[in-house]
Design a protein around this motif. Structure first.
Motif, short mmCIF file in Angstrom:
data_model
loop_
_atom_site.label_atom_id
_atom_site.label_comp_id
_atom_site.label_asym_id
_atom_site.label_seq_id
_atom_site.Cartn_x
_atom_site.Cartn_y
_atom_site.Cartn_z
N HIS A 12 0.86 -1.19 0.00
CA HIS A 12 0.00 0.00 0.00
C HIS A 12 0.89 1.23 0.00
O HIS A 12 1.87 1.31 0.74
CB HIS A 12 -0.91 0.02 1.22
N ALA A 13 0.56 2.19 -0.84
CA ALA A 13 1.32 3.45 -0.90
C ALA A 13 0.33 4.58 -1.11
O ALA A 13 -0.42 4.57 -2.09
CB ALA A 13 2.34 3.40 -2.03
N ASP A 14 0.29 5.52 -0.19
CA ASP A 14 -0.62 6.66 -0.31
C ASP A 14 -0.38 7.40 -1.62
O ASP A 14 0.76 7.63 -2.02
CB ASP A 14 -0.45 7.63 0.86
N GLY A 15 -1.47 7.71 -2.30
CA GLY A 15 -1.39 8.49 -3.52
C GLY A 15 -1.11 7.69 -4.78
O GLY A 15 -1.09 8.25 -5.87
N TYR A 16 -0.91 6.39 -4.65
CA TYR A 16 -0.67 5.57 -5.83
C TYR A 16 -1.93 4.85 -6.27
O TYR A 16 -2.71 4.38 -5.45
CB TYR A 16 0.44 4.54 -5.58
N HIS A 17 -2.10 4.76 -7.56
CA HIS A 17 -3.25 4.08 -8.16
C HIS A 17 -2.86 2.65 -8.50
O HIS A 17 -1.72 2.37 -8.83
CB HIS A 17 -3.66 4.84 -9.43
N PHE A 18 -3.82 1.75 -8.42
CA PHE A 18 -3.63 0.37 -8.86
C PHE A 18 -4.87 -0.03 -9.64
O PHE A 18 -5.97 -0.07 -9.11
CB PHE A 18 -3.45 -0.58 -7.66
N ASP A 19 -4.71 -0.31 -10.93
CA ASP A 19 -5.81 -0.68 -11.81
C ASP A 19 -5.98 -2.20 -11.77
O ASP A 19 -5.35 -2.93 -12.53
CB ASP A 19 -5.51 -0.18 -13.23
N MET A 20 -6.85 -2.66 -10.87
CA MET A 20 -7.05 -4.09 -10.68
C MET A 20 -7.62 -4.76 -11.92
O MET A 20 -7.25 -5.89 -12.25
CB MET A 20 -7.96 -4.35 -9.47
N ASP A 21 -8.50 -4.09 -12.64
CA ASP A 21 -9.07 -4.67 -13.86
C ASP A 21 -7.96 -4.95 -14.88
O ASP A 21 -7.90 -6.04 -15.45
CB ASP A 21 -10.12 -3.74 -14.45
N LYS A 86 8.08 -4.34 -17.76
CA LYS A 86 7.75 -3.07 -18.43
C LYS A 86 6.25 -2.77 -18.33
O LYS A 86 5.83 -1.62 -18.24
CB LYS A 86 8.19 -3.14 -19.88
N ASP A 87 5.43 -3.81 -18.33
CA ASP A 87 3.97 -3.65 -18.30
C ASP A 87 3.45 -3.12 -16.97
O ASP A 87 2.34 -2.61 -16.90
CB ASP A 87 3.30 -4.98 -18.65
N VAL A 88 4.24 -3.22 -15.91
CA VAL A 88 3.80 -2.76 -14.58
C VAL A 88 3.33 -1.31 -14.63
O VAL A 88 2.32 -0.95 -14.01
CB VAL A 88 4.91 -2.96 -13.52
N ALA A 89 4.01 -0.48 -15.37
CA ALA A 89 3.65 0.94 -15.46
C ALA A 89 2.26 1.16 -16.03
O ALA A 89 1.68 2.23 -15.83
CB ALA A 89 4.68 1.68 -16.32
N ASN A 90 1.69 0.17 -16.68
CA ASN A 90 0.34 0.29 -17.24
C ASN A 90 -0.77 0.16 -16.19
O ASN A 90 -1.91 0.51 -16.47
CB ASN A 90 0.12 -0.72 -18.36
N TYR A 91 -0.44 -0.34 -14.99
CA TYR A 91 -1.49 -0.49 -13.97
C TYR A 91 -1.14 0.12 -12.62
O TYR A 91 -2.02 0.30 -11.79
CB TYR A 91 -1.92 -1.96 -13.81
N THR A 92 0.14 0.46 -12.39
CA THR A 92 0.49 1.08 -11.11
C THR A 92 1.86 1.71 -11.15
O THR A 92 2.70 1.34 -11.98
CB THR A 92 0.43 0.07 -9.95
N GLY A 93 2.09 2.63 -10.21
CA GLY A 93 3.41 3.19 -9.99
C GLY A 93 4.07 2.59 -8.76
O GLY A 93 5.19 2.96 -8.39
N ILE A 94 3.38 1.66 -8.11
CA ILE A 94 3.91 1.00 -6.91
C ILE A 94 5.01 0.02 -7.33
O ILE A 94 4.84 -0.75 -8.27
CB ILE A 94 2.80 0.23 -6.16
N ARG A 95 6.12 0.07 -6.62
CA ARG A 95 7.21 -0.86 -6.90
C ARG A 95 6.92 -2.19 -6.19
O ARG A 95 6.84 -2.24 -4.95
CB ARG A 95 8.52 -0.28 -6.41
N PRO A 96 6.77 -3.27 -6.94
CA PRO A 96 6.43 -4.55 -6.32
C PRO A 96 7.61 -5.18 -5.58
O PRO A 96 8.77 -4.89 -5.86
CB PRO A 96 6.00 -5.43 -7.50
N VAL A 97 7.25 -6.04 -4.64
CA VAL A 97 8.22 -6.83 -3.88
C VAL A 97 8.02 -8.28 -4.28
O VAL A 97 6.89 -8.77 -4.29
CB VAL A 97 7.97 -6.66 -2.35
N THR A 98 9.11 -8.96 -4.61
CA THR A 98 9.01 -10.35 -5.06
C THR A 98 9.69 -11.27 -4.06
O THR A 98 10.76 -10.96 -3.55
CB THR A 98 9.67 -10.51 -6.44
#
Length: 106
Positions: A12-21, A86-98
């Motif tokens: 979770h990051a305040d101000g970041y969008h996540f396009d679940m669809d 590269k596709d991550v930028a199409n649904y969020t600006g959150i940096r994922p953790v793997t």
């Protein structure tokens, strides 16, 4: 033989969008197509709450992907890593953790 689980979590990051669809219908669909039969199973999580009712979840989303081995994951993922990340930028600006884990039991 132990199953390997590859988890990609989006904190979770305040101000970041996540396009679940987009994530479910386009990104995960692309992963399924690219990784093929090496990908045994996929589970997608959408965070709804933290430990206290109505609190913010620690993660807005996560995906858990199962493979026969770490080697099977790397062999399937590596040729497509650039396109997938590269596709991550199409649904969020959150940096994922793997995290890659061995599944010890059911």
């Amino acid at each position: 033989m132990a199953v390997i689980k590859v988890s990609v979590l989006y904190p979770h990051a305040d101000g970041y969008h996540f396009d679940m669809d987009y994530y479910v219908n386009r990104h995960i669909a692309m992963i399924r197509e690219r990784l093929g039969s090496a990908l045994q199973k996929v589970e997608i999580d959408e965070g709804v709450s933290g430990p206290v009712p109505g609190s913010t979840p620690a993660f807005v989303a996560a995906v858990h992907m199962y493979f026969a081995s770490a080697e099977a994951f790397y062999a399937a993922f590596t040729p497509h890593a650039r396109d997938i990340t590269k596709d991550v930028a199409n649904y969020t600006g959150i940096r994922p953790v793997t995290q890659i884990s061995t599944v010890l039991g059911n």
